[in-house]
Each structure stands twice: as structure tokens, then as C-alpha cells.
Design a protein around this motif. Structure first.
Motif, PDB file in Angstrom:
ATOM      1  N   LEU A  14      -3.001 -11.218 -11.179  1.00  0.00           N
ATOM      2  CA  LEU A  14      -3.492 -10.183 -12.090  1.00  0.00           C
ATOM      3  C   LEU A  14      -4.490  -9.259 -11.403  1.00  0.00           C
ATOM      4  CD1 LEU A  14      -3.893 -12.362 -15.310  1.00  0.00           C
ATOM      5  CD2 LEU A  14      -2.130 -10.634 -14.854  1.00  0.00           C
ATOM      6  N   ALA A  15      -5.168  -9.762 -10.372  1.00  0.00           N
ATOM      7  CA  ALA A  15      -6.116  -8.941  -9.616  1.00  0.00           C
ATOM      8  C   ALA A  15      -5.438  -8.138  -8.512  1.00  0.00           C
ATOM      9  CB  ALA A  15      -7.201  -9.836  -9.008  1.00  0.00           C
ATOM     10  N   GLY A  16      -4.118  -8.293  -8.370  1.00  0.00           N
ATOM     11  CA  GLY A  16      -3.390  -7.524  -7.364  1.00  0.00           C
ATOM     12  C   GLY A  16      -3.411  -8.113  -5.978  1.00  0.00           C
ATOM     13  N   GLU A  17      -3.761  -9.399  -5.861  1.00  0.00           N
ATOM     14  CA  GLU A  17      -3.811 -10.031  -4.548  1.00  0.00           C
ATOM     15  C   GLU A  17      -2.408 -10.317  -3.997  1.00  0.00           C
ATOM     16  OE1 GLU A  17      -6.511 -10.542  -2.676  1.00  0.00           O
ATOM     17  OE2 GLU A  17      -7.650  -9.471  -4.213  1.00  0.00           O
ATOM     18  N   TYR A  18      -1.453 -10.520  -4.860  1.00  0.00           N
ATOM     19  CA  TYR A  18      -0.053 -10.596  -4.437  1.00  0.00           C
ATOM     20  C   TYR A  18       0.804  -9.921  -5.494  1.00  0.00           C
ATOM     21  CZ  TYR A  18       0.300 -14.825  -7.414  1.00  0.00           C
ATOM     22  OH  TYR A  18       0.285 -15.725  -8.452  1.00  0.00           O
ATOM     23  N   MET A  19       2.118  -9.803  -5.270  1.00  0.00           N
ATOM     24  CA  MET A  19       2.881  -8.770  -5.967  1.00  0.00           C
ATOM     25  C   MET A  19       3.920  -9.246  -6.961  1.00  0.00           C
ATOM     26  SD  MET A  19       3.439  -6.513  -2.551  1.00  0.00           S
ATOM     27  CE  MET A  19       2.054  -5.749  -1.703  1.00  0.00           C
ATOM     28  N   ILE A  20       4.368 -10.467  -6.875  1.00  0.00           N
ATOM     29  CA  ILE A  20       5.430 -10.916  -7.774  1.00  0.00           C
ATOM     30  C   ILE A  20       5.278 -12.411  -7.982  1.00  0.00           C
ATOM     31  CG2 ILE A  20       7.062 -11.218  -5.839  1.00  0.00           C
ATOM     32  CD1 ILE A  20       9.302 -10.402  -7.823  1.00  0.00           C
ATOM     33  N   ARG A  21       5.578 -12.884  -9.210  1.00  0.00           N
ATOM     34  CA  ARG A  21       5.503 -14.313  -9.484  1.00  0.00           C
ATOM     35  C   ARG A  21       6.488 -14.681 -10.590  1.00  0.00           C
ATOM     36  NH1 ARG A  21       1.326 -17.263 -10.470  1.00  0.00           N
ATOM     37  NH2 ARG A  21       1.814 -18.291 -12.420  1.00  0.00           N
ATOM     38  N   SER A  22       6.879 -15.926 -10.564  1.00  0.00           N
ATOM     39  CA  SER A  22       7.690 -16.511 -11.624  1.00  0.00           C
ATOM     40  C   SER A  22       6.749 -17.356 -12.470  1.00  0.00           C
ATOM     41  CB  SER A  22       8.814 -17.366 -11.025  1.00  0.00           C
ATOM     42  OG  SER A  22       9.551 -18.006 -12.047  1.00  0.00           O
ATOM     43  N   GLU A  23       6.706 -17.085 -13.769  1.00  0.00           N
ATOM     44  CA  GLU A  23       5.780 -17.788 -14.656  1.00  0.00           C
ATOM     45  C   GLU A  23       6.476 -18.991 -15.298  1.00  0.00           C
ATOM     46  OE1 GLU A  23       3.024 -19.343 -16.010  1.00  0.00           O
ATOM     47  OE2 GLU A  23       2.294 -17.347 -15.407  1.00  0.00           O
ATOM     48  N   HIS A  24       5.921 -20.167 -15.083  1.00  0.00           N
ATOM     49  CA  HIS A  24       6.546 -21.393 -15.575  1.00  0.00           C
ATOM     50  C   HIS A  24       5.931 -21.909 -16.871  1.00  0.00           C
ATOM     51  CE1 HIS A  24       8.814 -21.621 -11.893  1.00  0.00           C
ATOM     52  NE2 HIS A  24       7.712 -21.543 -11.175  1.00  0.00           N
ATOM     53  N   SER A  25       4.842 -21.350 -17.303  1.00  0.00           N
ATOM     54  CA  SER A  25       4.179 -21.808 -18.519  1.00  0.00           C
ATOM     55  C   SER A  25       4.533 -20.885 -19.680  1.00  0.00           C
ATOM     56  CB  SER A  25       2.655 -21.823 -18.321  1.00  0.00           C
ATOM     57  OG  SER A  25       1.988 -21.961 -19.558  1.00  0.00           O
ATOM     58  N   SER A  26       5.135 -21.453 -20.728  1.00  0.00           N
ATOM     59  CA  SER A  26       5.476 -20.642 -21.896  1.00  0.00           C
ATOM     60  C   SER A  26       4.217 -20.141 -22.596  1.00  0.00           C
ATOM     61  CB  SER A  26       6.340 -21.449 -22.863  1.00  0.00           C
ATOM     62  OG  SER A  26       5.718 -22.662 -23.216  1.00  0.00           O
ATOM     63  N   ALA A  61      -1.214 -14.883 -21.419  1.00  0.00           N
ATOM     64  CA  ALA A  61      -2.035 -14.534 -20.253  1.00  0.00           C
ATOM     65  C   ALA A  61      -1.798 -13.122 -19.734  1.00  0.00           C
ATOM     66  CB  ALA A  61      -1.792 -15.542 -19.123  1.00  0.00           C
ATOM     67  N   TYR A  62      -0.765 -12.450 -20.218  1.00  0.00           N
ATOM     68  CA  TYR A  62      -0.422 -11.147 -19.655  1.00  0.00           C
ATOM     69  C   TYR A  62      -0.676  -9.994 -20.631  1.00  0.00           C
ATOM     70  CZ  TYR A  62       1.606 -14.002 -16.011  1.00  0.00           C
ATOM     71  OH  TYR A  62       1.772 -14.922 -14.994  1.00  0.00           O
ATOM     72  N   ASP A  63      -1.518 -10.236 -21.604  1.00  0.00           N
ATOM     73  CA  ASP A  63      -1.929  -9.169 -22.509  1.00  0.00           C
ATOM     74  C   ASP A  63      -3.123  -8.455 -21.885  1.00  0.00           C
ATOM     75  OD1 ASP A  63      -2.225  -7.477 -24.624  1.00  0.00           O
ATOM     76  OD2 ASP A  63      -3.169  -8.958 -25.951  1.00  0.00           O
ATOM     77  N   THR A  64      -2.827  -7.694 -20.838  1.00  0.00           N
ATOM     78  CA  THR A  64      -3.874  -7.044 -20.047  1.00  0.00           C
ATOM     79  C   THR A  64      -3.620  -5.542 -19.976  1.00  0.00           C
ATOM     80  OG1 THR A  64      -2.695  -7.204 -17.941  1.00  0.00           O
ATOM     81  CG2 THR A  64      -3.986  -9.133 -18.628  1.00  0.00           C
ATOM     82  N   PRO A  65      -4.635  -4.752 -19.653  1.00  0.00           N
ATOM     83  CA  PRO A  65      -4.429  -3.302 -19.516  1.00  0.00           C
ATOM     84  C   PRO A  65      -3.350  -2.946 -18.503  1.00  0.00           C
ATOM     85  CG  PRO A  65      -6.763  -3.800 -19.641  1.00  0.00           C
ATOM     86  CD  PRO A  65      -6.053  -5.111 -19.552  1.00  0.00           C
ATOM     87  N   ALA A  66      -3.259  -3.706 -17.405  1.00  0.00           N
ATOM     88  CA  ALA A  66      -2.260  -3.392 -16.381  1.00  0.00           C
ATOM     89  C   ALA A  66      -0.846  -3.540 -16.933  1.00  0.00           C
ATOM     90  CB  ALA A  66      -2.449  -4.300 -15.166  1.00  0.00           C
ATOM     91  N   VAL A  67      -0.633  -4.541 -17.767  1.00  0.00           N
ATOM     92  CA  VAL A  67       0.678  -4.714 -18.398  1.00  0.00           C
ATOM     93  C   VAL A  67       0.912  -3.604 -19.414  1.00  0.00           C
ATOM     94  CG1 VAL A  67       2.086  -6.240 -19.831  1.00  0.00           C
ATOM     95  CG2 VAL A  67       0.680  -7.210 -18.006  1.00  0.00           C
ATOM     96  N   GLN A  68      -0.099  -3.296 -20.211  1.00  0.00           N
ATOM     97  CA  GLN A  68       0.038  -2.255 -21.233  1.00  0.00           C
ATOM     98  C   GLN A  68       0.322  -0.891 -20.619  1.00  0.00           C
ATOM     99  OE1 GLN A  68      -3.707  -2.724 -23.234  1.00  0.00           O
ATOM    100  NE2 GLN A  68      -3.163  -4.736 -24.087  1.00  0.00           N
ATOM    101  N   ARG A  69      -0.265  -0.619 -19.449  1.00  0.00           N
ATOM    102  CA  ARG A  69      -0.011   0.660 -18.768  1.00  0.00           C
ATOM    103  C   ARG A  69       1.346   0.704 -18.086  1.00  0.00           C
ATOM    104  NH1 ARG A  69      -5.292  -0.244 -16.734  1.00  0.00           N
ATOM    105  NH2 ARG A  69      -4.333  -0.851 -14.747  1.00  0.00           N
ATOM    106  N   GLY A  70       1.941  -0.451 -17.882  1.00  0.00           N
ATOM    107  CA  GLY A  70       3.194  -0.505 -17.137  1.00  0.00           C
ATOM    108  C   GLY A  70       2.995  -0.733 -15.655  1.00  0.00           C
ATOM    109  N   ASP A  71       1.746  -0.908 -15.225  1.00  0.00           N
ATOM    110  CA  ASP A  71       1.498  -1.186 -13.814  1.00  0.00           C
ATOM    111  C   ASP A  71       2.061  -2.553 -13.427  1.00  0.00           C
ATOM    112  OD1 ASP A  71       0.204   1.215 -13.710  1.00  0.00           O
ATOM    113  OD2 ASP A  71      -1.825   0.366 -13.737  1.00  0.00           O
ATOM    114  N   ILE A  72       2.036  -3.487 -14.362  1.00  0.00           N
ATOM    115  CA  ILE A  72       2.685  -4.787 -14.184  1.00  0.00           C
ATOM    116  C   ILE A  72       3.900  -4.841 -15.101  1.00  0.00           C
ATOM    117  CG2 ILE A  72       2.477  -7.271 -14.552  1.00  0.00           C
ATOM    118  CD1 ILE A  72      -0.425  -7.125 -13.725  1.00  0.00           C
TER     119      ILE A  72
END
Length: 650
Positions: free
Chosen positions: A313-325, A331-342
Motif C-alpha cells: 500500500l505504501a508503494g514499496e512493491y507493485m503487485i500482490r495476490s491477496e489470500h485473506s478474504s 484493507a483496500y479501502d484507501t485513497p489510492a484505490v479510490q483514485r484508481g492508482d491501485i
């Protein structure tokens, strides 16, 4: 004269024709000198000589068929999708731009750069540095096309395979890849590599050099439909690099590879960087076009999964597979997701989900009785977990080949029944009369019925409850075992299982250990119960021996963690490995699945049927997702997106 080595390079029909011509020519010489009388008058135009005709030699049409078929690719069943002149796979962008830096994460603190042995924890991404003789396509069930070997030659019975190497093939130090390197790679894997390789190549009789660019693998008697493809996938290593070194030991010496990437730098246990080989000999091959697009690929190690997520989420790496439902939903209700950056997307796949489960180590006498193992199924209340903790995201795993037509359903019939019938006296009678079912606590009286059935089975197996503790009737030994896990998120689920088993009088200890220790322990079979996920392909085959066979049960490093030693399982595995058609494979796999299920070697968990992916919006990706799912190595760095977010530069 044509040498044997040269003749072996010929297509089978040409070799047969050459052989027949040689025989007939030799026969003609013999007949002309021994069977035609010499009469001086004949030479002067006298009487017509009497010529004894050569004997007629009957030739069966089958003898004139090609001895082998030579092709640019090979398929397990059916025809190849891509012809000999194909340009690229349909699921890539052949015009994808090259460049950029892909940063990914790992959860393993690596201590070796050799991924082929049992010792140590290898660095993530080491497969990038090795090529194989052929590579599998992602939009066919099981087909392979030439890379280091530009073609493969096999007879109809696939009793051997001859690989013809591309003369342009080079290792990363510029040296030629030869047949000697191929034979060396095979022999070092079976002699010094992980014991898994001896299982994987168990049908291989041996490998031999025909000439500098031709290698032949001979297979043991039996059905070897898959075996040529198994050896085609061997990672090819340079003989001269490994000679004089101990292949079985861990090492931080950077190896010379054969693939599109080489190791650029490492920080032991913490990070590793790969760089694209600029003069890679096969960069523009059809099997590589549109792939390997990043200039560098870097992995950072995180030992804590929550820290790993926050680093993304801090941009330290670029892609991940999320295993926790839970984290996928919260966990991804963040401004970066809302903007479309993630970007956040669930990507369904079309593959068997395999078996994710609590694994019972039946080497332990505590789990030797199948009735005990069946009773432990009561411990997992999937329906409650799915509602309370999984956001309803999962389906219950009720097959070792879940989410596919390979899964056993109903009761055995037809071809599947015919495979099982000879072993009826070695199997539970109920296997033939009712479907395998796991407890459904949501059914009317479901929990009470499951509890009653479990207690009945435990009593029959010699256990009884005394003062709320389940003990052995004869020895008084309490029923207690340890579950080892490596992910903190699994601890909450394990506590629910613990509380359910407590109702049976069973005490389950939960021990959270780091990934490296967990890997070492399960490879040595040093555990009582753990979690594991056996993934499966669309075309199961020789790998089933590594997963379930009696031989693999005694080989550290195999995937038979449960310690299964069942002659019926062994027989079903052989049926799977020797299936001649898709219909035979389906029947054989269902029979294997059914026998494994009724053995109750595991407590099945759940499956998703796809991947939850999140990534920073700096990539381009192909329009088509193939049958076997997406791969980041087919994506590319989009220059405009990367510049906007100031990520992905070198």
C-alpha cells in the motif's frame, strides 16, 4: 556412407527407406553373382539367358509407417493448436514494449541460489534464469513447443524421445548448449537433486548423447504418453559450471543460466535482482514473443504478512495476490484505490483448485486408524467460518480435483467403476454405494449428527471420554496433537477448529512458526498436523506419484506429506499416468480422487476458483487471459502510467 548419428537426424520414413534400400542393394549384388548363370554366348547376342527370379519378400504396410514422428511441438491428447510457423501465442501482446523495473515481494528469507535441492530455502524467481527444452502453452490443456530443442522426435508408443537442439542455443556466458549439457542436467537432478526428481523421472530409463545437438531419452516399459513432455521441461544447466562443485549444498555463488534473465545482485536473505539478458539468443522466438518485458525483476523479503501488505500500500512493491478474504474486503479501502492508482480485480481461472487442507500425518500412530481420521472431520465447521470470517467468498473443497470435471461425484459408474471393482475388498463398501460427504453443520440437527457420528467412530477405534478428555481405552493416553502453521491469519481459524475438537475431548495445540522452519519441518515430515495446498493441472500425470504414492511416503522432500501408503492409491496413480485418452484420464482421475477421499487423509478446507489481484496502475496487459490464468511476465510497463505515478523506473 551415412553415419549412424546422421541417420538418427533423419525423419523416421527416410531412415526406413535408407535401410530398406541398403538391404535390397546388398541383396541385388548377391543375386547377380550367385544366381545368374554366366554364358559367353549370351554376351554375343545368343540365346536369352535363364534368370532365376529373386524371392518375393512380403512387407507389411505397417512396416512402412514412419518409425517416429518429428514435430515442432507435442501434445498429451489431440492436435497442437499452433502450427510449425506460428508467430506468437494468442494470449500475449507481441508488440509489448520492453523496459522498466518490476518489484515484487517474497515471504521467504532465502539462503541458497540453487532451487533444485532439498537443502535451504531458494530465492524467489530463480526459474527466470533457466530455459527448458520445450515450453508449455497456457491456452491448451497440455502441449509444449520447442525452445532449446527446436523439434522432438517420438515413436507412436512414446517409448523414447529424441530432441534436436537449436544450434543457436547459448548459455548466459555465451557458450553453446549441447546434448552433453542436457544429459548432465538430467543426471545431476536425479543423482544430487531433491528426491522429488527421482519420482518425477521414475519412468526414464536413461539419457544418451547421439551427437553434439541430439539427445535421446529412453523410457521404461509401459504407457509413457506424458513422459516425453516431462523430460522436455527439464531446466538446462551448463555442465562446465557445476563440474567440481557439490550440487547438493546451499550456495550463494551466482549460477550461469540458460534463460532470459540472469542474477544481477543479491542481498542474502533480503533481496534479489534479475536483469534481462540483452543478447538473449531466443528473445524473438515464437514462444517468447510478448513475454519477459521488464528490464529488471526485483524481489524484497518480508517476514511478516501484515508488514508485507502495508509495504504494498505504501508503494514499496507493485503487485500482490491477496489470500485473506477479510483483508480483500476491508484493507483496500484507501485513497489510492479510490483514485484508481491501485487496481483491484478478482480473476477467475479455469483450473482444478486442487486440495487445500489440514494434513494428518498418518505416520503418527494417533492417525493410523481411518475411523479416527474420519471423526476429525467434525472439527471444521466450514459453513459457519464462511459466513462469519470469509465474507461468503469460498466453496467447500470436496475433491482433490475440485472445480473441474476430474472430481469424483455421486457413486462410481461405468469406466470408473471398472477400475475400482478389482479392489472392492480393499476399499470401504460405502465407497461403492454412496457419495463421499463432509459434515454439513447447517443441515437440520447437522452439528448434533456429526458429533454423534464422530464419537461413535472414536469409540470403535478404541477411544473414550473420561472427565471430558478423550483417552485411549487401554493406555489412558489423552488424544492430543500439535498443528503447525506459518501464517498469523490462520490462527483465528485454527482456534475455531480447536473449540470444535474440544467437544470431542480432543486437545489441539497451535504453534505458529516462521516460513523457513515450516518448510524444513514438512519436508522432513516432522509434524503431526499442518496445512498444505496441493495444486493440480488440467492433465494430472506423473506428479501424482510425488503427491500420494507409497514410494514417495518415505522420501523426504516429496509432497506425500500425509504419509499415504495404500496399494489401491498406487494402482489408481498408474491408471492416471498411463491414460491413453481424455475419457480414460477423467475416469482414472475420478477413481483416484474417490479412493483418496474415502481414506480421510486430510480435513479439506475451501477454495476460491481464481486469484484476488491488486497492483499499482503502471502496467499494460494482454486482452486475453488464457485457460491457465494470467502471468505478470506477459505484462509490460506502460511508460505514461509509470511516469504519472513515478514508479517502475530502472
Amino acid at each position: 556412407m551415412i553415419s549412424y548419428a546422421a541417420s538418427m537426424k533423419m525423419p523416421g520414413r527416410e531412415r526406413l527407406a535408407m535401410t530398406m534400400t541398403s538391404i535390397l542393394f546388398a541383396g541385388a549384388l548377391t543375386l547377380s553373382t550367385a544366381m545368374v548363370p554366366i554364358n559367353p554366348a549370351n554376351a554375343q547376342g545368343g540365346e536369352t539367358p535363364v534368370i532365376n527370379p529373386a524371392p518375393t519378400v512380403p512387407v507389411d504396410e505397417a512396416d512402412l509407417a514412419p518409425l517416429t514422428t518429428r514435430s515442432h511441438g507435442i501434445s498429451l491428447y489431440g492436435d497442437l493448436k499452433y502450427g510449425p510457423d506460428f508467430h506468437h501465442f494468442d494470449y500475449v501482446n507481441p508488440d509489448a514494449p520492453k523496459g522498466g523495473r518490476l518489484v515484487q515481494s517474497s515471504i521467504v528469507a532465502f539462503d541458497t541460489l540453487n532451487p533444485f535441492t532439498l537443502k535451504g530455502n531458494p530465492a524467489s524467481g530463480l526459474g527466470l534464469i533457466y530455459d527448458s527444452l520445450m515450453v508449455a502453452s497456457a491456452d491448451e490443456p497440455y502441449a509444449m513447443y520447442g525452445l532449446i530443442a527446436h523439434s522432438i522426435e517420438v515413436p507412436e508408443d512414446r517409448s523414447f524421445a529424441i530432441f534436436h537442439l537449436d544450434p543457436r542455443a547459448r548459455f548466459q556466458d555465451g557458450s553453446e548448449i549441447t546434448a552433453d549439457d542436457v544429459v548432465f542436467s538430467y543426471e545431476i537432478l536425479i543423482n544430487k537433486g531433491s528426491p522429488v526428481y527421482r519420482q518425477v523421472f521414475s519412468q526414464v530409463e536413461g539419457a544418451e548423447v547421439i551427437d553434439e545437438l541430439t539427445v535421446k531419452f529412453t523410457f521404461k516399459p509401459g504407457n509413457n504418453r506424458e513422459t516425453p513432455m516431462t523430460v522436455a521441461g527439464i531446466s538446462i544447466m551448463p555442465k562446465k559450471f557445476w563440474e567440481g562443485k557439490d550440487f547438493s549444498k546451499t550456495t550463494f555463488e551466482i549460477p550461469v543460466g540458460s534463460g532470459a534473465y540472469r542474477i544481477a545482485s543479491i542481498e542474502a536473505g533480503r533481496s534479489i535482482t534479475y536483469e534481462r539478458v540483452k543478447d538473449y539468443w531466443a528473445e524473438d522466438f515464437p514462444v517468447n514473443r510478448g513475454q519477459n518485458n521488464f528490464d529488471t525483476v526485483h524481489y524484497d523479503t518480508y517476514l511478516d504478512m501484515e508488514v508485507q501488505r502495508q509495504a504494498f500500500l505504501a508503494g514499496e512493491y507493485m503487485i500482490r495476490s491477496e489470500h485473506s478474504s477479510r483483508d480483500w474486503n476491508t484493507a483496500y479501502d484507501t485513497p489510492a484505490v479510490q483514485r484508481g492508482d491501485i487496481q483491484k480485480e478478482f480473476m477467475p481461472d479455469h483450473l482444478p483448485s486442487g486440495m487445500q487442507a489440514y494434513v494428518l500425518n498418518v505416520r503418527n500412530p494417533l492417525f493410523a486408524d481411518r475411523r479416527v481420521r474420519r471423526a476429525l472431520q467434525y472439527g471444521l465447521d466450514f459453513q459457519w467460518l464462511n459466513r462469519a470470517m470469509f465474507y461468503g467468498a469460498y466453496s467447500r473443497t470436496d475433491s482433490f480435483f475440485a472445480n473441474s470435471e476430474l472430481a469424483a461425484t455421486g457413486v462410481p459408474t461405468g469406466a470408473e467403476l471398472a477400475l475400482l471393482e478389482p479392489y472392492r475388498d480393499q476399499l470401504p463398501e460405502r465407497l461403492f454405494t454412496e457419495p463421499y460427504k463432509l459434515p454439513n453443520f447447517d443441515a437440520p440437527n447437522g452439528r448434533r449428527d456429526a458429533l454423534r457420528e464422530s464419537m461413535t467412530l472414536l469409540n470403535e477405534a478404541g477411544w473414550e471420554v473420561r472427565d471430558k478428555i478423550l483417552v485411549n481405552k487401554e493406555t489412558g493416553q489423552p488424544f492430543r496433537f500439535e498443528l503447525i502453521i506459518r501464517q498469523p491469519g490462520l490462527e483465528k481459524i485454527a482456534l475455531v477448529v480447536k473449540s470444535r475438537l474440544k467437544q470431542l475431548g480432543i486437545d489441539m495445540d497451535i504453534r505458529l512458526i516462521d516460513t523457513g522452519q515450516w518448510v524444513n519441518r514438512i519436508q522432513a515430515f516432522d509434524f503431526e498436523v499442518t496445512t498444505f495446498w496441493w495444486t493440480q493441472s488440467l492433465t494430472p500425470g506423473n506428479e501424482q506419484r510425488v503427491f500420494w504414492s507409497s514410494e514417495a511416503a518415505d522420501q523426504p522432500g516429496s509432497r506425500n506429506f500425509a504419509g499415504i501408503k495404500n496399494p489401491v492409491v498406487d494402482a489408481m496413480i498408474e491408471n492416471v499416468a498411463s491414460a491413453d485418452s481424455w475419457e480414460e484420464l477423467v475416469a482414472s482421475t475420478r477413481a483416484l480422487d474417490r479412493v483418496l477421499l474415502w481414506g480421510d487423509y486430510v480435513i479439506p478446507q475451501w477454495y476460491l476458483g481464481g486469484d484476488r489481484m491488486v497492483w499499482w496502475n503502471i502496467f499494460g496487459r494482454p486482452d486475453t487471459v488464457p485457460l491457465k490464468g494470467m502471468s505478470i511476465m506477459r505484462w509490460w510497463m506502460d511508460p505514461d502510467k509509470a511516469a504519472k505515478l513515478q514508479m517502475g523506473g530502472n
